[in-house]
Design an enzyme around this catalytic site. Structure first.
Site, PDB file in Angstrom:
ATOM      1  N   ASP A  42       0.823  -1.213   0.000  1.00 50.23           N
ATOM      2  CA  ASP A  42       0.000   0.000   0.000  1.00 50.23           C
ATOM      3  C   ASP A  42       0.854   1.258   0.000  1.00 50.23           C
ATOM      4  O   ASP A  42       2.051   1.234   0.293  1.00 50.23           O
ATOM      5  CB  ASP A  42      -0.898   0.026   1.243  1.00 50.23           C
ATOM      6  CG  ASP A  42      -2.168  -0.762   1.016  1.00 50.23           C
ATOM      7  OD1 ASP A  42      -2.372  -1.227  -0.114  1.00 50.23           O
ATOM      8  OD2 ASP A  42      -2.931  -0.916   1.977  1.00 50.23           O
ATOM      9  N   LYS A  64      -3.899   3.506  -2.761  1.00 51.00           N
ATOM     10  CA  LYS A  64      -4.814   4.010  -1.736  1.00 51.00           C
ATOM     11  C   LYS A  64      -4.295   5.216  -0.996  1.00 51.00           C
ATOM     12  O   LYS A  64      -3.878   5.149   0.140  1.00 51.00           O
ATOM     13  CB  LYS A  64      -5.145   2.940  -0.691  1.00 51.00           C
ATOM     14  CG  LYS A  64      -6.107   1.925  -1.188  1.00 51.00           C
ATOM     15  CD  LYS A  64      -7.279   1.816  -0.249  1.00 51.00           C
ATOM     16  CE  LYS A  64      -7.914   0.476  -0.468  1.00 51.00           C
ATOM     17  NZ  LYS A  64      -7.081  -0.577   0.125  1.00 51.00           N
ATOM     18  N   GLY A  96       0.991   0.261   9.202  1.00 50.08           N
ATOM     19  CA  GLY A  96       0.443   0.112  10.554  1.00 50.08           C
ATOM     20  C   GLY A  96       0.045  -1.320  10.841  1.00 50.08           C
ATOM     21  O   GLY A  96       0.819  -2.251  10.591  1.00 50.08           O
ATOM     22  N   THR A 125       0.412   0.173  15.121  1.00 48.26           N
ATOM     23  CA  THR A 125      -0.585   1.052  14.505  1.00 48.26           C
ATOM     24  C   THR A 125      -0.219   2.528  14.707  1.00 48.26           C
ATOM     25  O   THR A 125       0.495   2.888  15.655  1.00 48.26           O
ATOM     26  CB  THR A 125      -1.978   0.739  15.063  1.00 48.26           C
ATOM     27  OG1 THR A 125      -2.948   1.401  14.254  1.00 48.26           O
ATOM     28  CG2 THR A 125      -2.136   1.164  16.513  1.00 48.26           C
ATOM     29  N   ALA A 126      -0.744   3.382  13.813  1.00 51.09           N
ATOM     30  CA  ALA A 126      -0.354   4.802  13.812  1.00 51.09           C
ATOM     31  C   ALA A 126      -0.575   5.474  15.170  1.00 51.09           C
ATOM     32  O   ALA A 126       0.222   6.334  15.564  1.00 51.09           O
ATOM     33  CB  ALA A 126      -1.116   5.551  12.720  1.00 51.09           C
ATOM     34  N   MET A 177      -7.513   9.225   9.618  1.00 52.63           N
ATOM     35  CA  MET A 177      -8.084   9.746   8.362  1.00 52.63           C
ATOM     36  C   MET A 177      -8.990  10.952   8.611  1.00 52.63           C
ATOM     37  O   MET A 177      -9.992  11.128   7.920  1.00 52.63           O
ATOM     38  CB  MET A 177      -8.894   8.637   7.648  1.00 52.63           C
ATOM     39  CG  MET A 177      -8.038   7.471   7.231  1.00 52.63           C
ATOM     40  SD  MET A 177      -9.004   6.079   6.619  1.00 52.63           S
ATOM     41  CE  MET A 177      -9.517   5.288   8.138  1.00 52.63           C
TER      42      MET A 177
HETATM   43  N1  SAH Z   1      -3.712   0.393   9.240  1.00 48.07           N
HETATM   44  C1  SAH Z   1      -3.141   1.680   9.552  1.00 48.07           C
HETATM   45  C2  SAH Z   1      -4.118   2.818   9.362  1.00 48.07           C
HETATM   46  C3  SAH Z   1      -4.585   3.007   7.941  1.00 48.07           C
HETATM   47  S1  SAH Z   1      -5.681   4.374   7.780  1.00 48.07           S
HETATM   48  C4  SAH Z   1      -2.592   1.675  10.976  1.00 48.07           C
HETATM   49  O1  SAH Z   1      -2.851   0.736  11.736  1.00 48.07           O
HETATM   50  O2  SAH Z   1      -1.873   2.624  11.327  1.00 48.07           O
HETATM   51  C5  SAH Z   1      -4.578   5.662   7.310  1.00 48.07           C
HETATM   52  C6  SAH Z   1      -4.506   6.711   8.386  1.00 48.07           C
HETATM   53  O3  SAH Z   1      -3.578   6.321   9.405  1.00 48.07           O
HETATM   54  C7  SAH Z   1      -3.985   8.050   7.908  1.00 48.07           C
HETATM   55  O4  SAH Z   1      -5.015   8.813   7.311  1.00 48.07           O
HETATM   56  C8  SAH Z   1      -3.502   8.667   9.197  1.00 48.07           C
HETATM   57  O5  SAH Z   1      -4.596   9.159   9.954  1.00 48.07           O
HETATM   58  C9  SAH Z   1      -2.942   7.456   9.917  1.00 48.07           C
HETATM   59  N2  SAH Z   1      -1.486   7.325   9.756  1.00 48.07           N
HETATM   60  C10 SAH Z   1      -0.850   6.322   9.148  1.00 48.07           C
HETATM   61  N3  SAH Z   1       0.480   6.494   9.202  1.00 48.07           N
HETATM   62  C11 SAH Z   1       0.695   7.635   9.867  1.00 48.07           C
HETATM   63  C12 SAH Z   1       1.858   8.375  10.268  1.00 48.07           C
HETATM   64  N4  SAH Z   1       3.094   7.948   9.979  1.00 48.07           N
HETATM   65  N5  SAH Z   1       1.698   9.531  10.954  1.00 48.07           N
HETATM   66  C13 SAH Z   1       0.472   9.976  11.259  1.00 48.07           C
HETATM   67  N6  SAH Z   1      -0.661   9.333  10.909  1.00 48.07           N
HETATM   68  C14 SAH Z   1      -0.558   8.184  10.223  1.00 48.07           C
END
Ligand code: SAH
Length: 254
Positions: A42, A64, A96, A125-126, A177
């Site tokens: 992704d 995406k 994440g 996760t983020a 998001m």
């Molecule tokens: N599966 C991922 C989330 C996917 S949705 C997880 O578990 O992290 C994508 C959203 O994750 C983005 O719109 C943002 O809100 C967040 N995100 C992902 N990576 C990020 C980062 N390095 N810094 C800040 N927000 C992040």
């Protein structure tokens, strides 16, 4: 775990890549990425992680970015089935954690329906990443006894969430998001009872050298974000834990 083991053919590993720093991969994720025949990855999976792939691996970008869907979800689901049926070992790599706003569940349902074996490997996760690297805990005995992850994805100009539950005190709410919906998020949280002085932060590009954290309040976050031109990927965090950044920040240069 023997690194020279060849992976099983015809199987899919749904792997969480964490925030993009290879040091924050699980050991199992790193091993699978370096051994897979094919990797479907992704947008949020960084180059430094893809550099771990075999030189002869088939690398397929599934895309995406918000509003820019490169491959439709149905095509991604079918692609995984087709690659497995070619008898390849397939890593489906997501930023994440694959089960947190990652559509991992939908992809697995297609695999189950097609009889393809799979494993799931969690990732950082983020929310955990951004809290750690911005320097505030997500829970704290003096601030928040519960933690909620919600999607702030804007649909038809609104965010349809359980606002009365999200606007309760003594909790931390993390919006994934949510950048395009920050006005609506802050307005709803205030309308449902949180003081406009409630601390709120945004963390952009967690763990990257250009990571940026803005500390504000529900009342000021939208204008602060506009002022600094904050774009995705970024997380919005609401709750008084964010104020601990002033004391606990260790990563970001001010
Ligand atoms: N599966 C991922 C989330 C996917 S949705 C997880 O578990 O992290 C994508 C959203 O994750 C983005 O719109 C943002 O809100 C967040 N995100 C992902 N990576 C990020 C980062 N390095 N810094 C800040 N927000 C992040």
């Amino acid at each position: 775990m023997n690194p020279s083991n060849k992976l099983e053919a015809g199987k899919v590993w749904l792997v969480g890549a964490g925030p993009g720093d290879p040091d924050l991969l699980t050991v199992k994720a790193a091993r699978l990425i370096s051994q897979a025949d094919a990797i479907v990855y992704d947008h949020l999976v960084g180059n430094r992680i893809m550099d771990l792939a075999r030189a002869d691996a088939r690398l397929i970008y599934a895309g995406k970015e918000a509003s820019k869907h490169t491959l439709p979800q149905d095509s991604i689901n079918q692609l995984l089935v087709d690659l497995a049926r070619e008898n390849l070992s397939v890593v489906r790599l997501k930023g994440g954690d694959p089960f947190i706003f990652g559509r991992g569940g939908e992809e697995l349902e297609t695999l189950v329906a097609s009889g393809i074996p799979f494993e799931v490997i969690p990732g950082v996760t983020a929310a955990a990443v951004c809290a750690a690297y911005a320097g505030f805990p997500l829970t704290h005995r003096d601030h928040a006894q519960s933690l909620t992850f919600v999607t702030g994805h804007l649909k038809d100009g609104t965010v349809n969430l359980d606002w009365p539950a999200l606007a309760r005190p003594k909790q931390t709410v993390v919006f994934y998001m949510g950048i395009g919906a920050v006005n609506e998020i802050c307005r709803q949280m205030i309308n449902h009872g949180l003081p406009s002085m409630t601390p709120a932060a945004v963390v952009r590009n967690g763990t990257q050298p250009d990571q940026q954290t803005l500390l504000a309040t529900l009342g000021t976050l939208p204008s602060r974000m506009a002022e600094f031109g904050i774009k995705p990927p970024a997380l919005i965090v609401v709750g008084s834990v964010v104020n601990l950044q002033a004391k606990l920040n260790w990563f970001e240069k001010k």
